[in-house]
Scaffold this active site. Structure first.
Site, PDB file in Angstrom:
ATOM      1  N   PRO A   2       0.827  -1.209   0.000  1.00  0.00           N
ATOM      2  CA  PRO A   2       0.000   0.000   0.000  1.00  0.00           C
ATOM      3  C   PRO A   2       0.863   1.261   0.000  1.00  0.00           C
ATOM      4  CG  PRO A   2      -0.802  -1.584   1.605  1.00  0.00           C
ATOM      5  CD  PRO A   2       0.516  -2.089   1.125  1.00  0.00           C
ATOM      6  N   GLU A   3       0.485   2.234  -0.809  1.00  0.00           N
ATOM      7  CA  GLU A   3       1.177   3.506  -0.877  1.00  0.00           C
ATOM      8  C   GLU A   3       0.324   4.552  -0.163  1.00  0.00           C
ATOM      9  OE1 GLU A   3       2.580   4.275  -4.875  1.00  0.00           O
ATOM     10  OE2 GLU A   3       2.842   2.145  -5.255  1.00  0.00           O
TER      11      GLU A   3
END
Length: 279
Positions: A2-3
């Site tokens: 996840p960013e």
């Protein structure tokens, strides 16, 4: 992994689900998830009786703010949180369970087992690892064109690995760096010292707009990402180059290419993003 947009979406949904809840006890089923304190029993004992006030974010880290304590959590590859009734069967790969006094649980599930949790007293979390060396937040007022240039302008290494380095700008990962560089029409192997003022401006605006639009769409569900309510993000339907190898460039119709930069799969349009020195 996840960013920033995905972690921000998790933060928002998780905050709606757990703010105000009081932790009655904690069950740690996979001790290595707990990085601080050293013993899982200390972690569980320290949290018992505390109330979650809000959920914040620093880069790709969640900051679960309690009365007097802060739980810093990194989801890594596939970590996810969910709130369940305490009597609901526990799913496989659930490694940490926060039992609330209202009959619900906050459960942390992580198939890959790479996630981490650090517990601090309020205020000390920003002075110690893993948060103490993080760079500027790209969606906050501190992130200006001048700040971006100040961080990177004189460097002579490739722009993509620099943008991925969390000590410069936080939250950017492979997906959004590829997207921002495409929108800015900058080849990922260019070096910052070769960029012209107009290119810096385009890059700054592309980083801001790409991340803002991704947050609005709930992030990108490329593999297994879901938010705190089990919902997928939708920004993957708006991606212009990432994951679109051999598809036509949306600007010029030339096929999107994929190659490796700094060990990371990289998507570009070679016509829209020419290398340095090309005409």
């Amino acid at each position: 992994m996840p960013e920033l947009p995905e972690v921000e979406t998790v933060r928002r949904t998780l905050n709606e689900l757990v703010a105000g809840k009081r932790i009655q006890s904690v069950t740690v089923r996979l001790p290595r998830i707990i990085q601080r304190p050293a013993e899982p029993e200390q972690f569980a004992a320290a949290l018992a009786g505390h109330t979650i006030e809000t959920v914040e974010r620093r880069g790709k880290f969640l900051r679960i703010m309690l009365d007097g304590l802060v739980l810093v959590s990194h989801l890594r590859m596939e970590g996810r949180y969910g709130v369940f009734p305490s009597d609901e069967p526990i799913e496989l790969h659930t490694h940490v369970i926060f039992h609330f006094d209202d009959g619900t649980d906050l459960r942390y599930k992580d198939v890959r087992q790479f996630g981490t949790m650090h517990l601090f007293k309020r205020g000390e979390e920003l002075e110690l690892p893993p948060l103490n060396k993080l760079g500027i937040e790209p969606l906050e007022s501190e992130f200006t064109l001048e700040a971006l240039r100040g961080k990177l302008e004189k460097r002579t290494t490739r722009i993509k690995p620099l943008l991925l380095n969390q000590e410069h700008i936080v939250g950017l990962g492979n997906i959004y760096v590829d997207e921002a560089l495409f929108q800015a029409r900058i080849h990922p192997e260019r070096t910052p010292d070769t960029l012209k003022p107009a290119e810096w401006k385009r890059l700054y605006e592309a980083i801001r707009s790409t991340l803002a639009h991704a947050v609005d769409a709930g992030g990108s569900s490329i593999k297994s990402y879901v938010n705190g309510q089990g919902e997928m993000g939708m920004f993957q339907h708006q991606l212009l180059v990432y994951g679109r190898k051999d598809e036509p460039c949306p600007a010029c119709a030339k096929p999107i290419e994929k190659f490796t930069v700094g060990g990371r799969g990289t998507h570009i349009c070679s016509k829209c993003q020419p290398p340095a020195g090309s005409k």
